[in-house]
Design a protein around this motif. Structure first.
Motif, PDB file in Angstrom:
ATOM      1  N   UNK A 141      15.879  22.344  48.691  1.00 31.09           N
ATOM      2  CA  UNK A 141      16.646  21.119  48.825  1.00 31.09           C
ATOM      3  C   UNK A 141      16.738  20.451  47.460  1.00 31.09           C
ATOM      4  N   UNK A 142      17.724  19.573  47.286  1.00 34.79           N
ATOM      5  CA  UNK A 142      17.750  18.741  46.087  1.00 34.79           C
ATOM      6  C   UNK A 142      18.482  17.441  46.350  1.00 34.79           C
ATOM      7  N   UNK A 143      18.135  16.445  45.530  1.00 40.55           N
ATOM      8  CA  UNK A 143      18.740  15.117  45.598  1.00 40.55           C
ATOM      9  C   UNK A 143      18.975  14.646  44.167  1.00 40.55           C
ATOM     10  N   UNK A 144      20.046  13.876  43.968  1.00 40.80           N
ATOM     11  CA  UNK A 144      20.364  13.326  42.651  1.00 40.80           C
ATOM     12  C   UNK A 144      20.476  11.810  42.789  1.00 40.80           C
ATOM     13  N   UNK A 145      19.784  11.088  41.910  1.00 36.69           N
ATOM     14  CA  UNK A 145      19.832   9.634  41.881  1.00 36.69           C
ATOM     15  C   UNK A 145      20.237   9.188  40.485  1.00 36.69           C
ATOM     16  N   UNK A 146      21.311   8.440  40.397  1.00 38.41           N
ATOM     17  CA  UNK A 146      21.772   7.895  39.121  1.00 38.41           C
ATOM     18  C   UNK A 146      21.264   6.457  39.023  1.00 38.41           C
ATOM     19  N   UNK A 147      20.552   6.166  37.936  1.00 42.13           N
ATOM     20  CA  UNK A 147      20.003   4.834  37.712  1.00 42.13           C
ATOM     21  C   UNK A 147      20.738   4.239  36.504  1.00 42.13           C
ATOM     22  N   UNK A 148      21.615   3.265  36.746  1.00 47.27           N
ATOM     23  CA  UNK A 148      22.354   2.664  35.636  1.00 47.27           C
ATOM     24  C   UNK A 148      21.446   1.760  34.799  1.00 47.27           C
ATOM     25  N   UNK A 149      21.878   1.420  33.586  1.00 47.68           N
ATOM     26  CA  UNK A 149      21.080   0.489  32.778  1.00 47.68           C
ATOM     27  C   UNK A 149      20.778  -0.779  33.572  1.00 47.68           C
ATOM     28  N   UNK A 150      19.525  -1.213  33.530  1.00 45.48           N
ATOM     29  CA  UNK A 150      19.100  -2.398  34.271  1.00 45.48           C
ATOM     30  C   UNK A 150      18.806  -2.124  35.730  1.00 45.48           C
ATOM     31  N   UNK A 151      18.925  -0.875  36.175  1.00 48.95           N
ATOM     32  CA  UNK A 151      18.756  -0.534  37.577  1.00 48.95           C
ATOM     33  C   UNK A 151      17.356  -0.144  37.979  1.00 48.95           C
ATOM     34  N   UNK A 152      16.404  -0.217  37.071  1.00 53.50           N
ATOM     35  CA  UNK A 152      15.027   0.149  37.391  1.00 53.50           C
ATOM     36  C   UNK A 152      14.085  -0.747  36.614  1.00 53.50           C
ATOM     37  N   UNK A 153      12.903  -0.932  37.136  1.00 54.10           N
ATOM     38  CA  UNK A 153      11.860  -1.614  36.367  1.00 54.10           C
ATOM     39  C   UNK A 153      10.626  -0.733  36.397  1.00 54.10           C
ATOM     40  N   UNK A 154       9.757  -0.935  35.436  1.00 53.86           N
ATOM     41  CA  UNK A 154       8.561  -0.103  35.357  1.00 53.86           C
ATOM     42  C   UNK A 154       7.416  -0.927  34.775  1.00 53.86           C
ATOM     43  N   UNK A 155       6.208  -0.494  35.040  1.00 46.52           N
ATOM     44  CA  UNK A 155       5.019  -1.162  34.526  1.00 46.52           C
ATOM     45  C   UNK A 155       3.935  -0.115  34.311  1.00 46.52           C
ATOM     46  N   UNK A 156       3.315  -0.152  33.144  1.00 49.69           N
ATOM     47  CA  UNK A 156       2.219   0.747  32.797  1.00 49.69           C
ATOM     48  C   UNK A 156       1.151  -0.098  32.105  1.00 49.69           C
ATOM     49  N   UNK A 157      -0.087   0.057  32.524  1.00 50.05           N
ATOM     50  CA  UNK A 157      -1.181  -0.674  31.873  1.00 50.05           C
ATOM     51  C   UNK A 157      -2.342   0.274  31.654  1.00 50.05           C
ATOM     52  N   UNK A 158      -2.738   0.402  30.393  1.00 50.37           N
ATOM     53  CA  UNK A 158      -3.912   1.184  30.008  1.00 50.37           C
ATOM     54  C   UNK A 158      -3.875   2.599  30.576  1.00 50.37           C
ATOM     55  N   UNK A 159      -2.749   3.267  30.424  1.00 52.63           N
ATOM     56  CA  UNK A 159      -2.586   4.625  30.922  1.00 52.63           C
ATOM     57  C   UNK A 159      -1.782   5.433  29.911  1.00 52.63           C
ATOM     58  N   UNK A 160      -1.990   6.732  29.875  1.00 52.14           N
ATOM     59  CA  UNK A 160      -1.080   7.541  29.062  1.00 52.14           C
ATOM     60  C   UNK A 160       0.331   7.410  29.641  1.00 52.14           C
ATOM     61  N   UNK A 161       1.343   7.659  28.847  1.00 49.68           N
ATOM     62  CA  UNK A 161       2.697   7.616  29.401  1.00 49.68           C
ATOM     63  C   UNK A 161       2.845   8.636  30.525  1.00 49.68           C
ATOM     64  N   UNK A 162       3.269   8.169  31.692  1.00 45.93           N
ATOM     65  CA  UNK A 162       3.518   9.027  32.849  1.00 45.93           C
ATOM     66  C   UNK A 162       4.904   8.695  33.382  1.00 45.93           C
ATOM     67  N   UNK A 163       5.423   9.543  34.246  1.00 48.15           N
ATOM     68  CA  UNK A 163       6.714   9.278  34.856  1.00 48.15           C
ATOM     69  C   UNK A 163       7.794   9.074  33.815  1.00 48.15           C
ATOM     70  N   UNK A 164       8.605   8.050  33.999  1.00 46.21           N
ATOM     71  CA  UNK A 164       9.710   7.759  33.083  1.00 46.21           C
ATOM     72  C   UNK A 164       9.216   7.484  31.670  1.00 46.21           C
ATOM     73  N   UNK A 165       8.064   6.829  31.538  1.00 46.62           N
ATOM     74  CA  UNK A 165       7.522   6.536  30.210  1.00 46.62           C
ATOM     75  C   UNK A 165       7.169   7.807  29.446  1.00 46.62           C
ATOM     76  N   UNK A 166       6.809   8.878  30.150  1.00 46.26           N
ATOM     77  CA  UNK A 166       6.480  10.137  29.482  1.00 46.26           C
ATOM     78  C   UNK A 166       7.701  10.754  28.813  1.00 46.26           C
ATOM     79  N   UNK A 167       8.881  10.453  29.323  1.00 44.53           N
ATOM     80  CA  UNK A 167      10.092  11.041  28.743  1.00 44.53           C
ATOM     81  C   UNK A 167      10.903  10.042  27.933  1.00 44.53           C
ATOM     82  N   UNK A 168      10.656   8.743  28.116  1.00 45.78           N
ATOM     83  CA  UNK A 168      11.452   7.732  27.426  1.00 45.78           C
ATOM     84  C   UNK A 168      10.643   6.900  26.441  1.00 45.78           C
ATOM     85  N   UNK A 169       9.319   7.022  26.467  1.00 46.46           N
ATOM     86  CA  UNK A 169       8.489   6.218  25.591  1.00 46.46           C
ATOM     87  C   UNK A 169       8.140   4.873  26.221  1.00 46.46           C
ATOM     88  N   UNK A 170       7.268   4.150  25.543  1.00 43.18           N
ATOM     89  CA  UNK A 170       6.785   2.860  26.031  1.00 43.18           C
ATOM     90  C   UNK A 170       7.322   1.721  25.180  1.00 43.18           C
TER      91      UNK A 170
END
Length: 183
Positions: A141-170
């Motif tokens: 199976x597969x699914x595609x989700x397009x997230x436009x600019x401003x369409x997501x928020x994220x929070x990371x505290x005292x962790x290595x970059x994971x998820x979106x931060x691992x590919x986009x930086x902090x």
């Protein structure tokens, strides 16, 4: 045919959650102190693709599909022009299921990759279609989700970059101020 070093690296890590950052970058494992958000610009496309063994006796067919996916991911690691940013491999919720979450620099780039007749993806898809028609007991199976600019928020505290931060930086996230994932 011998596997590439990248495919062998994935085989070693196959039973752990794995992430790959932008092509050519090492995985960050050191926690980054403080509050941060993922720093991205432009669209982000999330591509989820999963495999399910419908019958335990189909494990051989499932492993062939997983090997094909790992080869595709290894090939993308060196493809700077494709729009591929990275991925994460997740197992579960049952032992019959595996999912790959891929990050792309836009849906148009993902679709161009998927429909390119000269790319390895077409060969892997044909292999899966043959297995599906033969009743090998593997579901995909597969699914595609397009997230436009401003369409997501994220929070990371005292962790290595994971998820979106691992590919986009902090990006530093000051206290008391909402910072969107897309700047």
């Amino acid at each position: 045919m011998a596997d590439s070093p990248a495919v062998n690296m994935y085989r070693v890590n196959m039973y752990r959650l794995t992430v790959a950052g932008p092509p050519g970058t090492p995985r960050e494992t050191t926690p980054v102190n403080g509050r941060h958000a993922a720093g991205t610009d432009g669209d982000v496309t999330l591509f989820l693709i999963g495999l399910r063994l419908n019958r335990w006796r189909s494990i051989g067919a499932g492993l062939r599909v997983v090997r094909a996916m790992l080869r595709l991911l290894a090939g993308l690691q060196g493809d700077h022009e494709s729009g591929y940013r990275g991925h994460r491999i997740l197992f579960g919720p049952s032992p019959r299921e595996v999912m790959v979450l891929q990050y792309w620099a836009g849906e148009d780039r993902l679709r161009a990759f998927a429909t390119d007749p000269g790319h390895r993806h077409r060969e892997a898809w044909r292999m899966f279609e043959q297995m599906a028609r033969s009743g090998d007991g593997v579901g995909l199976w597969h699914e595609i989700y397009r997230v436009p600019p401003g369409g997501a928020s994220s929070f990371y505290r005292d962790t290595p970059p994971v998820g979106l931060a691992a590919v986009a930086g902090l990006t530093p996230k000051p206290r008391g101020r909402r910072v969107e994932a897309h700047t």
